[in-house]
Write an enzyme that holds these catalytic residues in place. Structure first.
Site, PDB file in Angstrom:
ATOM      1  CE  LYS A   1     -25.591 -99.120  29.479  1.00  0.00           C
ATOM      2  NZ  LYS A   1     -26.906 -99.351  28.921  1.00  0.00           N
TER       3      LYS A   1
ATOM      4  NE  ARG B   1     -50.153 -95.416  35.598  1.00  0.00           N
ATOM      5  CZ  ARG B   1     -51.139 -94.638  36.051  1.00  0.00           C
ATOM      6  NH1 ARG B   1     -50.861 -93.482  36.649  1.00  0.00           N
ATOM      7  NH2 ARG B   1     -52.396 -94.998  35.917  1.00  0.00           N
TER       8      ARG B   1
ATOM      9  CG  ASP C   1     -25.851 -90.459  31.982  1.00  0.00           C
ATOM     10  OD1 ASP C   1     -25.455 -91.301  32.810  1.00  0.00           O
ATOM     11  OD2 ASP C   1     -26.431 -90.768  30.921  1.00  0.00           O
TER      12      ASP C   1
ATOM     13  CE1 TYR D   1     -26.888 -94.898  24.892  1.00  0.00           C
ATOM     14  CE2 TYR D   1     -28.593 -93.570  25.922  1.00  0.00           C
ATOM     15  CZ  TYR D   1     -28.204 -94.701  25.236  1.00  0.00           C
ATOM     16  OH  TYR D   1     -29.139 -95.642  24.897  1.00  0.00           O
TER      17      TYR D   1
HETATM   18  C1  LIG Z   1     -24.201 -93.127  29.729  1.00  0.00           C
HETATM   19  C2  LIG Z   1     -25.522 -93.788  29.445  1.00  0.00           C
HETATM   20  N1  LIG Z   1     -26.655 -93.207  29.865  1.00  0.00           N
HETATM   21  C3  LIG Z   1     -27.861 -93.757  29.610  1.00  0.00           C
HETATM   22  C4  LIG Z   1     -27.990 -94.931  28.888  1.00  0.00           C
HETATM   23  C5  LIG Z   1     -29.368 -95.478  28.587  1.00  0.00           C
HETATM   24  O1  LIG Z   1     -29.722 -96.446  29.500  1.00  0.00           O
HETATM   25  P1  LIG Z   1     -30.795 -97.621  29.224  1.00  0.00           P
HETATM   26  O2  LIG Z   1     -30.178 -98.506  28.192  1.00  0.00           O
HETATM   27  O3  LIG Z   1     -30.928 -98.244  30.575  1.00  0.00           O
HETATM   28  O4  LIG Z   1     -32.042 -96.978  28.743  1.00  0.00           O
HETATM   29  C6  LIG Z   1     -26.838 -95.571  28.446  1.00  0.00           C
HETATM   30  C7  LIG Z   1     -26.969 -96.838  27.672  1.00  0.00           C
HETATM   31  O5  LIG Z   1     -26.051 -97.279  27.013  1.00  0.00           O
HETATM   32  C8  LIG Z   1     -25.569 -94.987  28.722  1.00  0.00           C
HETATM   33  O6  LIG Z   1     -24.423 -95.545  28.287  1.00  0.00           O
END
Ligand SMILES: Cc1ncc(COP(=O)(O)O)c(C=O)c1O
Length: 376
Positions: free
Chosen positions: A195, A46, A170, A99
């Site tokens: 992504k 972990r 982000d 998001y």
């Molecule tokens: C800009 C952005 N940040 C974070 C996330 C969340 O990521 P995860 O789906 O890997 O948890 C997304 C998912 O669509 C996203 O578009």
């Protein structure tokens, strides 16, 4: 090394005779050891895993971080980790078009009384800096999801630093190939590696990068205790995906720019949101702070209602109707199908995640539905 070499050369086993070219998937839940456990020991899985470490090394090199990335079970797990740095009773400043998972999480914690949330138009420098008064963390997306607004990263990151406010970007949409927020003064960067980084819509994974070893140590200790860690195979798949990141981004970005241009000239389209278009409000800012392109997500507002937008999506054959982005295959989604998406996102907005197919096939798939809307 240049970034398109780092994606290929980073995170490899030592250059020794007989060494494998790729890191193995290390399937273990624990490590051999006797006596007291030192900070640097691998003692339990972990805490760390050699396959994550290879991924963490290459991502840190891409983001120009002074310390390895931290892998998480998903992007949202990485976001959760970063948000725990907002003190109890503190204030988080968040883009109004973040998001929706980040927004929902922040609102849920606000409802539990953990911290309070202020939302801002992150493209508005003055309003964002004003909102930092007495705040503890500034969260930035640039471009934002799904409105593709562009924040002035150098201005906001230095303004936050002057006010003693921690910053987290982000960087999922831009990828470290186009934008490296740590080099512009961010304290933290988060990724949904699900992504572009992994890139094949076959794995969920996230990462956090820290500007200082102290921040990393704090989040590492917390990750070990909270346990939101990926499986080693996920990390191996993400690293395998990274190898083609530069090629995928280059190809999908060129197609996105071309599709954005064609869409902006179609009579069925009310607005195209894509920082690569000269008429986009974020164009100049993005040109100044994104290196080599504007990303592969295009948002299109149709000159019609939600039902017409859904009809167009239902008629597509090359594009896949699905949420998510950043994979080799092109995805399309009417974002307001999610009730959580704010009302300021138009009902007929389609978010296009442009993949690596032939751009003419992508365009020919869209065109009949667009023409039918224009003829109504
Ligand atoms: C800009 C952005 N940040 C974070 C996330 C969340 O990521 P995860 O789906 O890997 O948890 C997304 C998912 O669509 C996203 O578009």
């Amino acid at each position: 090394m240049r970034k398109d070499t780092v994606v290929v050369a980073g995170g490899r086993p030592a250059h020794e005779h007989d060494a494998p070219v790729n890191p193995p998937v290390v399937l273990t839940s624990t490590y051999r050891g006797v006596g007291e456990v030192a900070d640097t020991d691998r003692s339990y899985a972990r805490q760390t895993n050699p396959t994550w470490e290879a991924f963490e090394e290459v991502l840190a090199a891409l983001e120009e971080s002074p310390c390895p990335a931290l892998s998480y079970a998903s992007g949202l797990a990485a976001i959760t980790a970063a948000l725990t740095l907002v003190p109890v009773g503190g204030t988080l400043v968040l883009p109004r078009h973040s998001y929706q998972g980040s927004m929902q999480l922040a609102r849920a914690w606000e409802q539990r009384g953990i911290f309070s949330v202020r939302t801002v138009d992150v493209a508005d420098i003055g309003a964002t800096l004003d909102a930092l008064d007495g705040a503890d963390m500034l969260w930035i997306e640039s471009p934002t999801n799904p409105m593709l607004e562009v924040a002035d990263l150098p201005a906001l990151l230095s303004g936050a630093r002057q006010r003693g406010v921690l910053t987290c970007v982000d960087n999922t949409f831009a990828t470290p190939l186009l934008q490296r927020p740590l080099t512009l003064g961010a304290d933290l960067v988060v990724h949904s590696a699900t992504k572009y980084i992994a890139g094949h819509s076959d794995v969920l994974m996230g990462a956090v990068l820290c500007a200082t070893p102290e921040l990393r140590e704090r989040l590492h200790a917390q990750r070990t205790l909270e346990g939101a860690v990926p499986g080693p195979f996920e990390a191996w798949l993400a690293l395998r995906g990274v190898r083609t990141l530069a090629l995928r981004v280059e190809r999908s970005m060129a197609s996105a720019a071309e599709l954005a241009r064609r869409l902006s000239e179609h009579p069925a389209v009310a607005e195209v949101r894509y920082p690569g278009l000269p008429q986009d409000p974020g164009h100049e800012r993005a040109a100044a702070q994104m290196a080599g392109g504007f990303g592969s997500v295009v948002s299109v507002v149709l000159d019609d209602d939600a039902a017409a937008a859904e009809r167009l999506v239902a008629g597509l054959r090359v594009w896949t109707p699905a949420t998510s982005l950043g994979g080799v295959e092109s995805l399309v989604e009417r974002r307001r199908r999610h009730p959580e998406e704010p009302a300021s996102v138009p009902e007929s907005l389609l978010r296009l995640s442009v993949g690596i197919e032939n751009v003419e096939d992508l365009w020919e798939d869209l065109l009949p539905g667009l023409d039918a809307l224009a003829d109504r």
